[in-house]
Design a protein around this motif. Structure first.
Motif, mmCIF file in Angstrom:
data_model
loop_
_atom_site.group_PDB
_atom_site.id
_atom_site.type_symbol
_atom_site.label_atom_id
_atom_site.label_comp_id
_atom_site.label_asym_id
_atom_site.label_seq_id
_atom_site.Cartn_x
_atom_site.Cartn_y
_atom_site.Cartn_z
ATOM 1 N N GLU A 27 1.222 5.714 -0.201
ATOM 2 C CA GLU A 27 0.681 6.849 0.559
ATOM 3 C C GLU A 27 -0.740 7.218 0.164
ATOM 4 O O GLU A 27 -1.490 7.754 0.967
ATOM 5 N N GLU A 28 -1.108 6.948 -1.072
ATOM 6 C CA GLU A 28 -2.459 7.265 -1.541
ATOM 7 C C GLU A 28 -3.401 6.071 -1.378
ATOM 8 O O GLU A 28 -4.494 6.062 -1.930
ATOM 9 N N GLU A 29 -2.963 5.071 -0.611
ATOM 10 C CA GLU A 29 -3.728 3.851 -0.350
ATOM 11 C C GLU A 29 -3.989 3.021 -1.608
ATOM 12 O O GLU A 29 -4.935 2.232 -1.661
ATOM 13 N N ASN A 30 -3.156 3.202 -2.644
ATOM 14 C CA ASN A 30 -3.204 2.298 -3.792
ATOM 15 C C ASN A 30 -2.649 0.961 -3.329
ATOM 16 O O ASN A 30 -1.625 0.907 -2.643
ATOM 17 N N GLU A 31 -3.308 -0.099 -3.716
ATOM 18 C CA GLU A 31 -2.875 -1.438 -3.338
ATOM 19 C C GLU A 31 -2.357 -2.174 -4.569
ATOM 20 O O GLU A 31 -3.028 -2.214 -5.596
ATOM 21 N N PHE A 49 0.847 -1.187 0.000
ATOM 22 C CA PHE A 49 0.000 0.000 0.000
ATOM 23 C C PHE A 49 0.884 1.238 0.000
ATOM 24 O O PHE A 49 1.800 1.344 0.812
#
Length: 159
Positions: free
Chosen positions: A132-136, A130
């Protein structure tokens, strides 16, 4: 029979079993084995360029672990290739057999917020990364626990 490759630094032919170009001294990370953990001390004091495929490592960047992996999108879709963890970033390069053979993905470790271990089959595991932008981003790898341990260790060193 092992096919000779060209050095990404000087274009000289080198034997991938050696990992080092005899002409310019560059270290080339070649796809050996399912998973490889590197001794960082071999790279810290060396004054040579390090390459993963055609990608040159940054200054003071050295490999920690590399291995086979799939970038996982869904049960029916993934791209196979090789994953490399360095002390600065996580890099994925697809192999030539994929529908998307030029796929390249990277994230700098200072942008990684957390990692998680997920289940897959008996011999492979998913690792979830994950940013910083919560992209997984999900990878299916051999030895997921080792990947998570190495990732967490590298993340703790930079924070």
């Amino acid at each position: 029979m092992v096919k000779a490759l060209n050095c990404p630094n000087c274009a000289a032919t080198f034997d991938p079993k050696d990992n080092v170009c005899e002409y310019c001294g560059s270290y080339i990370i070649t796809p050996k084995g399912k998973q490889i953990t590197y001794d960082s001390n071999d790279f810290k004091l060396a004054n040579k360029k390090i390459f993963f495929r055609e990608i040159e490592m940054n200054k003071n960047e050295f490999p920690i672990r590399s291995g086979l992996g799939n970038m996982y999108y869904s049960v029916t879709k993934s791209d196979g290739g090789r994953l490399l963890l360095t002390n600065q970033r996580l890099i994925f390069c697809a192999h030539a057999i994929n529908l998307n053979p030029n796929l390249y993905w990277e994230v700098y470790l200072d942008e990684v917020v957390r990692t998680e271990l997920g289940l897959n089959f008996f011999i492979t595991q998913k690792i979830h990364v994950f940013d910083e932008e919560e992209n997984e981003t999900i990878f299916v790898v051999y030895g997921g626990k080792h990947w998570i341990n190495e990732l967490d260790h590298a993340l703790n060193r930079i924070k």
